[in-house]
Motif scaffolding. Structure first.
Motif, mmCIF file in Angstrom:
data_model
loop_
_atom_site.group_PDB
_atom_site.id
_atom_site.type_symbol
_atom_site.label_atom_id
_atom_site.label_comp_id
_atom_site.label_asym_id
_atom_site.label_seq_id
_atom_site.Cartn_x
_atom_site.Cartn_y
_atom_site.Cartn_z
ATOM 1 N N ASN A 1 0.821 -1.210 0.000
ATOM 2 C CA ASN A 1 0.000 0.000 0.000
ATOM 3 C C ASN A 1 0.856 1.261 0.000
ATOM 4 O OD1 ASN A 1 -3.054 0.707 0.438
ATOM 5 N ND2 ASN A 1 -1.946 2.088 1.793
ATOM 6 N N ASP A 2 2.103 1.134 0.485
ATOM 7 C CA ASP A 2 2.986 2.306 0.591
ATOM 8 C C ASP A 2 3.363 2.898 -0.761
ATOM 9 O OD1 ASP A 2 3.193 2.291 3.439
ATOM 10 O OD2 ASP A 2 4.557 0.584 3.291
ATOM 11 N N ILE A 3 3.143 2.172 -1.842
ATOM 12 C CA ILE A 3 3.533 2.696 -3.151
ATOM 13 C C ILE A 3 2.761 3.966 -3.509
ATOM 14 C CG2 ILE A 3 1.893 1.368 -4.532
ATOM 15 C CD1 ILE A 3 4.127 0.967 -6.602
ATOM 16 N N ILE A 4 1.588 4.168 -2.881
ATOM 17 C CA ILE A 4 0.821 5.376 -3.194
ATOM 18 C C ILE A 4 1.544 6.637 -2.711
ATOM 19 C CG2 ILE A 4 -1.359 4.119 -3.153
ATOM 20 C CD1 ILE A 4 -1.934 5.305 -0.417
ATOM 21 N N HIS A 5 2.564 6.461 -1.860
ATOM 22 C CA HIS A 5 3.330 7.608 -1.347
ATOM 23 C C HIS A 5 4.646 7.792 -2.105
ATOM 24 C CE1 HIS A 5 0.414 7.716 1.862
ATOM 25 N NE2 HIS A 5 0.750 6.508 2.275
ATOM 26 N N THR A 6 4.685 7.335 -3.348
ATOM 27 C CA THR A 6 5.905 7.435 -4.146
ATOM 28 C C THR A 6 6.293 8.896 -4.382
ATOM 29 O OG1 THR A 6 5.481 5.338 -5.276
ATOM 30 C CG2 THR A 6 6.938 6.898 -6.383
ATOM 31 N N HIS A 7 7.578 9.169 -4.205
ATOM 32 C CA HIS A 7 8.158 10.479 -4.539
ATOM 33 C C HIS A 7 8.984 10.325 -5.813
ATOM 34 C CE1 HIS A 7 7.443 12.415 -0.474
ATOM 35 N NE2 HIS A 7 7.226 11.116 -0.216
ATOM 36 N N PHE A 8 9.058 11.399 -6.599
ATOM 37 C CA PHE A 8 9.806 11.361 -7.850
ATOM 38 C C PHE A 8 10.909 12.412 -7.860
ATOM 39 C CE2 PHE A 8 5.946 9.169 -9.106
ATOM 40 C CZ PHE A 8 6.428 8.182 -9.955
ATOM 41 N N ASN A 9 11.923 12.135 -8.686
ATOM 42 C CA ASN A 9 13.009 13.106 -8.802
ATOM 43 C C ASN A 9 12.558 14.376 -9.528
ATOM 44 O OD1 ASN A 9 12.818 11.722 -11.266
ATOM 45 N ND2 ASN A 9 15.017 11.956 -11.718
ATOM 46 N N HIS A 10 11.542 14.265 -10.390
ATOM 47 C CA HIS A 10 10.896 15.447 -10.955
ATOM 48 C C HIS A 10 9.732 15.818 -10.046
ATOM 49 C CE1 HIS A 10 12.977 15.504 -14.897
ATOM 50 N NE2 HIS A 10 13.043 14.187 -14.716
ATOM 51 N N THR A 11 9.764 16.974 -9.471
ATOM 52 C CA THR A 11 8.787 17.337 -8.443
ATOM 53 C C THR A 11 7.356 17.395 -8.962
ATOM 54 O OG1 THR A 11 9.260 19.678 -8.880
ATOM 55 C CG2 THR A 11 10.471 18.623 -7.067
ATOM 56 N N ASP A 12 7.176 17.580 -10.283
ATOM 57 C CA ASP A 12 5.821 17.650 -10.824
ATOM 58 C C ASP A 12 5.304 16.288 -11.298
ATOM 59 O OD1 ASP A 12 7.694 17.603 -12.815
ATOM 60 O OD2 ASP A 12 6.633 18.975 -14.164
ATOM 61 N N ASP A 13 6.108 15.213 -11.172
ATOM 62 C CA ASP A 13 5.647 13.870 -11.532
ATOM 63 C C ASP A 13 4.728 13.321 -10.452
ATOM 64 O OD1 ASP A 13 6.939 13.751 -13.927
ATOM 65 O OD2 ASP A 13 8.574 12.461 -13.257
ATOM 66 N N ARG A 14 3.707 12.581 -10.883
ATOM 67 C CA ARG A 14 2.799 11.914 -9.946
ATOM 68 C C ARG A 14 2.554 10.498 -10.440
ATOM 69 N NH1 ARG A 14 -2.469 15.454 -9.181
ATOM 70 N NH2 ARG A 14 -3.125 13.388 -8.401
ATOM 71 N N LEU A 15 2.456 9.549 -9.481
ATOM 72 C CA LEU A 15 2.336 8.150 -9.849
ATOM 73 C C LEU A 15 1.058 7.875 -10.639
ATOM 74 C CD1 LEU A 15 3.598 5.342 -9.640
ATOM 75 C CD2 LEU A 15 2.306 4.982 -7.529
ATOM 76 N N ASP A 16 -0.054 8.543 -10.277
ATOM 77 C CA ASP A 16 -1.303 8.265 -10.986
ATOM 78 C C ASP A 16 -1.233 8.691 -12.445
ATOM 79 O OD1 ASP A 16 -1.146 10.860 -10.153
ATOM 80 O OD2 ASP A 16 -3.265 11.062 -9.640
ATOM 81 N N TYR A 17 -0.377 9.678 -12.766
ATOM 82 C CA TYR A 17 -0.192 10.070 -14.158
ATOM 83 C C TYR A 17 0.751 9.121 -14.910
ATOM 84 C CZ TYR A 17 -2.291 14.534 -12.772
ATOM 85 O OH TYR A 17 -3.137 15.508 -12.298
ATOM 86 N N LEU A 18 1.661 8.478 -14.183
ATOM 87 C CA LEU A 18 2.690 7.649 -14.819
ATOM 88 C C LEU A 18 2.418 6.157 -14.668
ATOM 89 C CD1 LEU A 18 5.848 9.612 -13.571
ATOM 90 C CD2 LEU A 18 4.716 9.818 -15.778
#
Length: 628
Positions: free
Chosen positions: A380-397
């Motif tokens: 479940n922790d994957i929903i808290h993913t951080h990206f090196n590009h600050t404007d990236d979001r997991l739901d978009y990718l």
């Protein structure tokens, strides 16, 4: 009133384009059976051009397979360039083919134009079934062994892979094992008859350890692609295997390392292996689980700085670097530091995510798109993913994450919930052909989900109470059954269900019958330890009715009950009556099983006919029942 002349259309008058479309809806064997007997030169030419060159018996029924191996073999054998043997749902096909076609001839005598050979789904106890096929290795272009007992067959495989050098034309070799324990072993002393193989340029292999891999690479100097899965942990001592002077493959341009089954204790050993190809490597795909031996005492983990300084700056030609790395770290405050390490000029050319698995003290970092062509584990922790590009979001990718992964393993903690956000993310990424595997560590909860997870093909549920007494853990069992029912309600169109016998029994008790799953084709039942009282064959006979289910695979079967012939006939009759589409039932025995296989040998033709049995294959480790 129309004066148009009505000319009847015959099937033989259909244009080639329509006929080829019909071919597409049939398997190779079905096409041969359906069209091979037509007395029409046009159809014969179409079969020779579009069907006879590649023969695949992956899903063929026994009667069709038998027909192709006997009466129709001479129609297509001289045209075959690609031969694929090994049934999707059973183990006996190689042995049966050998009996029909290779009793007095070699494989190349039967198929003189053969270029590619694929052998699949060989049981651990049937390693000798490979013997008639492996001598062809030096004389064909491509060999694929998939789901085969590589460890037991190691000497046999290496004998034909490495003995012939001058006449060897093999360019591509894929060796995939049946399990993590069955990887190919290639240790010293090495046979003096082994020779370098200059023709091989592609190797995908499940190999036991780095020592075996090193010895193999010495014989393949012209490899350009190497794809490796290791079967043992990577230790510090493995560094000594790869001095800088060791240069086995001077043309290697692509390296894939799949190290997710075992722990990498010493990342430096991986680095030393990768740096052997620093001057030629263009593509590196790396997946691993890292746990430093001193992780409890020191802050040692992998991050962007580590990867860049130890690998990237040394690779002179590398243009593509993708990874999925799980690194153990007891400090829960390292997320910002890890993300910052991937915000340098080099890493900002990629999409890199990282999340913290709190239960296992893991930081999971990965590049997108996901390119590793194997399943991955998420919580479940994957929903808290951080990206090196600050404007990236997991739901978009999310589509980039699920691009190649065929299976998603979902870990659930004790008394934890899989959130609605996580379940929506799961639905976003699901596609036809993908599978979900649920691995619970205890009772867990599912938040409300408004949508079915319809596109998933396979649901596999691992029972975590295998070694517990079910009678004293009724609360635990009820919790698991409730969540299992929820998953099944969300996935009404699954084709494959993999479940244990106790959970299946409780589903039956709760009136969850298989007739609600109209697309279900394959049922895999794993008998868990200490559960012989829940007799699996009796459970199968009470599943309800289904016309879609064509295969049942019962694993680790054991029973305290000694069946008589009458008992078995009664159960088989009931099973076949309820499951009208059933074609194959495979029963793999637990090592301590007391099932009397002799009663199957003694069944009369009338008894077999009454049960709709077409063929019975019996071995010490399993039996296969083929139904009409």
């Amino acid at each position: 009133m129309s004066n148009a002349i009505r000319v009847p259309t015959h099937f033989t008058a259909l244009p080639n384009e329509i006929v080829l479309i019909i071919f597409m809806y049939l398997t190779y064997a079905e096409t041969i059976k359906s069209f091979g007997s037509l007395k029409c030169q046009r159809y014969k030419r179409l079969l020779q051009t579009y069907c006879y060159k590649s023969i695949d018996f992956y899903t063929t029924t026994f009667s069709t397979f038998q027909l192709c191996c006997t009466q129709m073999l001479n129609q297509f054998r001289l045209n075959v360039q690609i031969l694929k043997l090994g049934h999707r749902d059973c183990y006996s096909q190689l042995r049966i083919f050998s009996r029909y076609c290779l009793s007095s001839s070699s494989l190349l005598d039967v198929f003189p134009q053969l270029q590619t050979l694929v052998l699949r789904n060989v049981h651990d106890s049937d390693v000798n079934d490979l013997v008639p096929y492996l001598p062809t290795i030096p004389f064909i272009d491509k060999i694929i062994l998939n789901e085969c007992p590589l460890n037991k067959a190691s000497i046999l495989i290496c004998r034909y892979l490495l003995n012939n050098s001058l006449n060897n034309r093999l360019t591509s070799c894929t060796l995939n094992s049946t399990s993590k324990k069955e990887c190919l072993l290639f240790h010293e002393p090495l046979s003096a008859s082994y020779q370098r193989q200059y023709s091989l340029i592609y190797l995908r292999i499940d190999v036991y350890d780095f020592a075996s891999l090193k010895h193999l690479l010495m014989f393949f100097p012209n490899l350009s692609t190497l794809d490796v899965r290791l079967g043992t942990e990577v230790k510090s001592s493995d560094q000594e295997l790869f001095p800088l002077s060791f240069n086995p493959c001077s043309h290697l341009t692509k390296l894939v390392l799949r190290l997710r089954d075992k722990i990498v204790q010493e990342f430096r050993s991986i680095i030393k292996f990768i740096l052997l190809f620093r001057n030629t490597l263009l593509t590196l795909h790396l997946s691993l689980i890292h746990q430093d031996l001193n992780f409890k005492r020191t802050l040692t983990y992998i991050d962007g700085n580590h990867l860049f300084n130890e690998i990237v700056i040394h690779m002179k030609m590398m243009k593509d670097f993708s990874f999925w790395i799980e690194t153990v770290c007891l400090c829960k405050q390292q997320m910002n530091n890890i993300i910052q390490s991937f915000q340098t000029k080099y890493w900002l050319t990629m999409h890199i995510g990282c999340y913290h698995d709190r239960k296992h003290n893991l930081y999971i970092m990965f590049t997108l798109p996901y390119v590793h062509n194997l399943g991955f584990v998420v919580s479940n922790d994957i929903i808290h993913t951080h990206f090196n590009h600050t404007d990236d979001r997991l739901d978009y990718l999310i589509s980039m994450l699920y691009m190649k992964a065929q299976r998603i393993d979902i870990l659930t903690g004790v008394n934890k919930s899989l959130s609605g956000t996580f379940l929506r993310m799961l639905k976003q990424g699901c596609h036809r052909g993908k599978s979900i595997r649920i691995i619970p560590y205890g009772i867990y909860h599912l938040e409300h989900n408004d949508h079915n997870l319809m596109p998933f093909d396979t649901l596999e549920i691992i029972g975590c109470y295998e070694n517990q007494s079910i009678d004293v853990n009724l609360f635990v069992v009820d919790g698991f059954i409730n969540t299992t029912i929820t998953w099944l309600n969300w996935m009404p169109h699954i084709r494959i269900l993999n479940i244990d016998n106790e959970r299946l029994l409780h589903l039956c008790i709760n009136n969850i019958n298989i007739n609600r799953f109209l697309s279900l084709e394959l049922l895999i039942i794993h008998q868990i330890n200490n559960s012989q009282l829940y007799e699996a064959l009796s459970i199968i006979s009470s599943l309800g009715s289904s016309s879609s289910l064509h295969t049942i695979h019962l694993q680790q079967y054991g029973s305290n009950y000694r069946f008589t012939a009458d008992d078995l006939l009664l159960i088989l009759n009931q099973i076949r009556h309820n499951l009208s589409g059933l074609k194959i039932m495979t029963i793999e025995f637990h090592k301590d099983a007391i099932f009397n296989i002799e009663i199957l040998d003694k069944l009369t033709d009338i008894q077999k006919k009454n049960c709709h049995l077409e063929y019975i294959h019996i071995s010490n480790a399993y039996i296969e029942l083929w139904f009409h």
